[in-house]
Design a protein around this motif. Structure first.
Motif, PDB file in Angstrom:
ATOM      1  N   TYR A 123       0.822  -1.209   0.000  1.00 28.72           N
ATOM      2  CA  TYR A 123       0.000   0.000   0.000  1.00 28.72           C
ATOM      3  C   TYR A 123       0.854   1.255   0.000  1.00 28.72           C
ATOM      4  N   LYS A 124       2.164   1.094   0.150  1.00 25.76           N
ATOM      5  CA  LYS A 124       3.057   2.252   0.059  1.00 25.76           C
ATOM      6  C   LYS A 124       4.239   1.895  -0.830  1.00 25.76           C
ATOM      7  N   SER A 170      -3.682   1.844  -1.569  1.00 25.48           N
ATOM      8  CA  SER A 170      -3.638   2.665  -0.363  1.00 25.48           C
ATOM      9  C   SER A 170      -4.948   3.420  -0.198  1.00 25.48           C
ATOM     10  N   TYR A 171      -5.607   3.182   0.903  1.00 25.33           N
ATOM     11  CA  TYR A 171      -6.829   3.924   1.226  1.00 25.33           C
ATOM     12  C   TYR A 171      -6.522   5.408   1.384  1.00 25.33           C
ATOM     13  N   LEU A 172      -5.396   5.731   1.992  1.00 17.76           N
ATOM     14  CA  LEU A 172      -5.086   7.127   2.319  1.00 17.76           C
ATOM     15  C   LEU A 172      -4.601   7.920   1.115  1.00 17.76           C
ATOM     16  N   ASN A 173      -3.909   7.264   0.185  1.00 21.77           N
ATOM     17  CA  ASN A 173      -3.125   8.026  -0.793  1.00 21.77           C
ATOM     18  C   ASN A 173      -3.469   7.820  -2.256  1.00 21.77           C
ATOM     19  N   TYR A 192      -3.229  -1.664   8.925  1.00 18.77           N
ATOM     20  CA  TYR A 192      -2.021  -0.907   8.606  1.00 18.77           C
ATOM     21  C   TYR A 192      -2.391   0.523   8.242  1.00 18.77           C
ATOM     22  N   GLU A 193      -3.553   0.696   7.598  1.00 25.40           N
ATOM     23  CA  GLU A 193      -4.122   2.019   7.366  1.00 25.40           C
ATOM     24  C   GLU A 193      -5.457   2.081   8.120  1.00 25.40           C
ATOM     25  N   TYR A 201      -5.309  -2.910   2.919  1.00 20.22           N
ATOM     26  CA  TYR A 201      -4.559  -3.142   4.141  1.00 20.22           C
ATOM     27  C   TYR A 201      -5.190  -2.458   5.365  1.00 20.22           C
ATOM     28  N   TYR A 260      -9.573  -2.232  12.971  1.00 22.81           N
ATOM     29  CA  TYR A 260      -9.940  -2.102  11.555  1.00 22.81           C
ATOM     30  C   TYR A 260      -9.810  -3.431  10.800  1.00 22.81           C
TER      31      TYR A 260
END
Length: 269
Positions: free
Chosen positions: A45-46, A74-77, A104-105, A101, A144
């Motif tokens: 994811y990163k 990646s959920y965030l990015n 982790y996120e 993930y 999560y």
């Protein structure tokens, strides 16, 4: 025939940088040593010097018929460029699924921000995989990544094929219920140990998986995976020989379920 649905080529020893090609060679050498015919590589994811991008992995495995790619999301990015690239890879058959993930996120699987990916996976008929259970990193937040969080998603998206990674360990019984209840949910047995199984833990996990099959029925939902290099392939294969199952059920777990779910052409192997 053996298909490992859960491997990585991330560099987990961050005191040194290993090239992508060296990591792939190490993976294929380990597969050959253990008689593994095909592996899915799950990208991260990163992206950094220790974790190659999905695009880099796709390009690097293009001439290796015994390797496939599942794209880490990646959920965030993620951004619109990622969406376009992933959709193009799926349409071209260059990736076999998507991996998320949670833990982790910080997100739950049914978060609306990911709806576009779920609709894409349904449209192209590829599965989505979710980290579930304990996190390798102590900074993860396991609220999560509880396998019960997958139930909402499975109900809301009945056309979405979902894989709960690591049988939700340590919440294996909760994973059993989600798999039993939802026909569109599968689970893999990867990442249950760091390194090798001990004899004591092997006995414990053998009992847990056999109970899952008793409860959830014919193991058409269960997938063989290791989480290599975190977990040892040789030790995992030894563990599989301990399961008290008829050969036809073991075949489902070891390759047939995966070949059907991820559309792997075994005639090339």
């Amino acid at each position: 025939m053996i298909i490992d649905v859960h491997t990585h080529i991330n560099n987990y020893h961050e005191d040194r940088v290993t090239s992508l090609n060296d990591s792939l060679n190490k993976l294929t050498d380990t597969m050959q040593d253990n008689g593994v015919n095909y592996s899915l590589i799950l990208s991260s994811y990163k992206v950094n010097e220790h974790r190659p991008s999905t695009k880099s992995v796709v390009e690097a495995v293009s001439k290796r018929d015994n390797l496939g790619v599942v794209a880490g999301i990646s959920y965030l990015n993620y951004n619109h460029r990622d969406l376009r690239e992933i959709s193009e890879f799926i349409e071209a058959g260059l990736i076999k699924g998507l991996k998320f993930y949670p833990g982790y996120e910080p997100f739950y699987p049914n978060n609306d921000r990911l709806k576009v990916f779920y609709e894409m996976a349904i449209e192209y008929n590829v599965p989505v995989m979710f980290h579930s259970g304990d996190t390798y990193a102590p900074t993860g937040k396991v609220k999560y990544s509880h396998p019960l969080q997958i139930d909402d998603l499975a109900v809301d998206y009945p056309g979405l094929k979902i894989v709960i990674c690591h049988i939700g360990n340590p919440w294996i019984k909760d994973c059993m219920e989600v798999v039993y209840k939802n026909e569109n949910v599968y689970t893999d047995i990867s990442g249950l140990v760091l390194g090798d199984f001990t004899e004591k833990f092997e006995r414990y996990m053998k009992k847990e998986i056999e109970e899952m099959i008793i409860y959830a029925g014919d193991p058409k939902y269960l997938l063989y995976g290791t989480d290599w290099p975190i977990s040892n392939m040789k030790s995992y294969l030894k563990f599989m020989t301990q399961l008290d199952l008829p050969d036809d059920k073991k075949e489902l777990i070891m390759w047939k379920n995966a070949a059907e779910l991820f559309k792997i052409d075994v005639s090339k192997l």
